[in-house]
Design an enzyme around this catalytic site. Structure first.
Site, mmCIF file in Angstrom:
data_model
loop_
_atom_site.group_PDB
_atom_site.id
_atom_site.type_symbol
_atom_site.label_atom_id
_atom_site.label_comp_id
_atom_site.label_asym_id
_atom_site.label_seq_id
_atom_site.Cartn_x
_atom_site.Cartn_y
_atom_site.Cartn_z
ATOM 1 N N ASN A 109 100.221 20.308 45.981
ATOM 2 C CA ASN A 109 101.412 21.412 45.757
ATOM 3 C C ASN A 109 102.251 21.459 46.789
ATOM 4 O O ASN A 109 103.556 21.639 46.703
ATOM 5 C CB ASN A 109 100.588 22.547 45.483
ATOM 6 N N THR A 111 103.218 19.018 49.082
ATOM 7 C CA THR A 111 103.948 17.992 49.185
ATOM 8 C C THR A 111 105.311 18.239 48.120
ATOM 9 O O THR A 111 106.490 18.014 48.326
ATOM 10 C CB THR A 111 103.178 16.926 49.054
ATOM 11 N N ILE A 132 92.461 15.979 44.547
ATOM 12 C CA ILE A 132 91.168 16.153 43.728
ATOM 13 C C ILE A 132 91.118 17.496 43.071
ATOM 14 O O ILE A 132 90.334 17.548 42.110
ATOM 15 C CB ILE A 132 89.939 16.039 44.817
ATOM 16 N N ASP A 133 91.712 18.407 43.579
ATOM 17 C CA ASP A 133 91.890 19.932 43.068
ATOM 18 C C ASP A 133 92.190 19.941 41.671
ATOM 19 O O ASP A 133 91.931 20.824 41.018
ATOM 20 C CB ASP A 133 92.589 20.792 44.005
ATOM 21 N N GLY A 176 87.829 22.336 45.756
ATOM 22 C CA GLY A 176 89.038 22.663 44.823
ATOM 23 C C GLY A 176 90.033 23.975 45.167
ATOM 24 O O GLY A 176 90.697 24.173 44.563
ATOM 25 N N GLU A 228 84.546 26.511 46.193
ATOM 26 C CA GLU A 228 84.895 26.955 47.575
ATOM 27 C C GLU A 228 85.659 27.915 47.504
ATOM 28 O O GLU A 228 85.646 28.817 48.524
ATOM 29 C CB GLU A 228 85.204 25.824 48.614
HETATM 30 O O1 F6P Z 1 93.371 19.949 48.516
HETATM 31 C C1 F6P Z 1 92.219 19.018 48.704
HETATM 32 C C2 F6P Z 1 91.090 19.668 49.385
HETATM 33 O O2 F6P Z 1 90.026 18.782 49.611
HETATM 34 C C3 F6P Z 1 90.488 20.888 49.044
HETATM 35 O O3 F6P Z 1 89.604 20.856 47.856
HETATM 36 C C4 F6P Z 1 89.840 21.505 50.163
HETATM 37 O O4 F6P Z 1 90.206 23.046 50.189
HETATM 38 C C5 F6P Z 1 90.958 20.980 51.246
HETATM 39 O O5 F6P Z 1 91.739 19.854 50.734
HETATM 40 C C6 F6P Z 1 90.256 20.604 52.625
HETATM 41 O O6 F6P Z 1 91.560 20.358 53.240
HETATM 42 P P1 F6P Z 1 91.413 19.783 54.951
HETATM 43 O O7 F6P Z 1 91.523 18.295 54.683
HETATM 44 O O8 F6P Z 1 92.660 20.080 55.560
HETATM 45 O O9 F6P Z 1 90.267 20.241 55.498
#
Ligand code: F6P
Length: 339
Positions: A109, A111, A132-133, A176, A228
């Site tokens: 999103n 990006t 992945i979300d 997610g 989460e």
């Molecule tokens: O957007 C993908 C994701 O893996 C989310 O599911 C998660 O909340 C977040 O990125 C974790 O981000 P980071 O890599 O900054 O810890």
């Protein structure tokens, strides 16, 4: 044409398949020159690049992560969300000094929002959705999601045997961000008894009643899949910790927590994600060839198509209570924490 490709934000399985899809289609079908911009948008500013050719794009289809590196860049985001004239000029200069005819932005999103802002600055930009979300507006599915759901489902499958042997309650927290897609799909595929999604919230009494009902019906163990992003009322604990503690305290049943974390994002993409990335990458190359900029490649229904970045920017695609998987789960007696 000279095309720059960058990857930004959290990685997702299938990025390399996508880079290969854009790159090989551009080089072999349209006769384009391709460069890789390293480490997200900062690589654009610092002109940190590598040349991509058919050989360097070989052998990466099944690789996890991104061969270009990625970053969550706060500095660039600030430059683009509230740019002064100097910022605008610096970004434009970087693009022109690299002699780019188009910039391909592979990302989530944040990006796609940045991609849209760059296109508003007058740069030729094409976006490709990645996360992945699965929460990007304007596409029904993003690559990375299928792989993450496979991994999360396997994790839930594995919890079943240990939960039933020990007659325990198992709480598994899945990724997610603000969306519940991974938890909904893996929860349903893994046969979770309670599925908690950020979009629906929760009522602790409903959860406790469901666990007690299962125990009374001769089912001494339960699996709870929690996203989460579920907002916890009156506690700073992470969801898995909070629910495991509350459930044990309120039912007296032995409860354990698992936080699956980055396992969901790492490693080799599923065949579905490889093919989705390949198709979206190929479509992005076609958009560039046709001079259709300011758009994001997407999959809507069965079609690989594209949507304006202006329609995507700043929006999220979230689970709704009407989703057919939610409704079907409800009909089967699975609890979603509010019913
Ligand atoms: O957007 C993908 C994701 O893996 C989310 O599911 C998660 O909340 C977040 O990125 C974790 O981000 P980071 O890599 O900054 O810890």
């Amino acid at each position: 044409m000279k095309i720059g490709i960058l990857t930004s934000g959290g990685d997702a399985p299938g990025i390399n398949a996508t880079i290969r899809g854009v790159g090989k289609t551009g080089i072999n079908h349209y006769g384009m020159e391709m460069i890789g911009i390293l480490n997200g948008f900062s690589g654009l500013l610092y002109k940190d690049i590598i040349q991509l050719n058919d050989a360097s794009l070989s052998g990466i289809l099944n690789l996890g992560g991104t061969i270009l590196g990625t970053a969550r860049e706060k500095v660039f985001r600030k430059m683009i969300t509230s740019p002064d004239e100097k910022d605008r000029q610096q970004i434009k200069n970087a693009y022109h000094e690299l002699e780019l005819d188009c910039l391909v932005c592979i990302g989530g999103n944040g990006t796609q929002r940045t991609a849209w802002m760059l296109s508003e600055l007058g740069l030729n930009v094409v976006g490709i959705p990645k996360t992945i979300d699965n929460d990007i507006y304007g596409t029904d599915i993003t690559f990375g999601f299928d792989t993450a759901v496979n991994i999360a489902t396997e994790a839930i499958d594995r919890l079943h045997s240990t939960a039933s042997s020990h007659k325990r309650i198992m709480v598994i927290e899945l990724m997610g961000h603000h969306a519940g897609w991974i938890t909904l799909y893996a929860g349903m595929a893994g046969g979770a008894d309670i599925i908690l999604l950020p979009e629906l919230g929760y009522n602790m009494k409903v959860i406790i009643d469901k666990i007690k009902q299962r125990t009374e019906a001769g089912k001494p163990y339960s699996i709870i899949a929690v996203a989460e992003g579920v907002e916890i009322q009156n506690s700073k604990e992470r969801p898995a910790t909070y629910f495991a503690r509350e459930i044990q305290e309120q039912t007296g049943l032995e409860t354990r927590e698992t936080v699956l974390g980055y396992i969901q994002r790492g490693g080799s993409p599923s065949p579905y994600d490889r093919n989705l990335g390949t198709l979206l990458g190929g479509h992005a190359a076609k958009l560039i060839h046709e001079g259709k900029f300011g758009r994001m490649a997407s999959k809507i229904g069965k079609e690989i198509t594209d949507v304006p970045l202006s329609e995507v920017a700043g929006k999220l695609r979230l689970v709704t209570p009407e989703d057919q998987l939610v409704q079907q789960g409800k009909r089967m007696g699975i609890s979603f924490g509010v019913w």
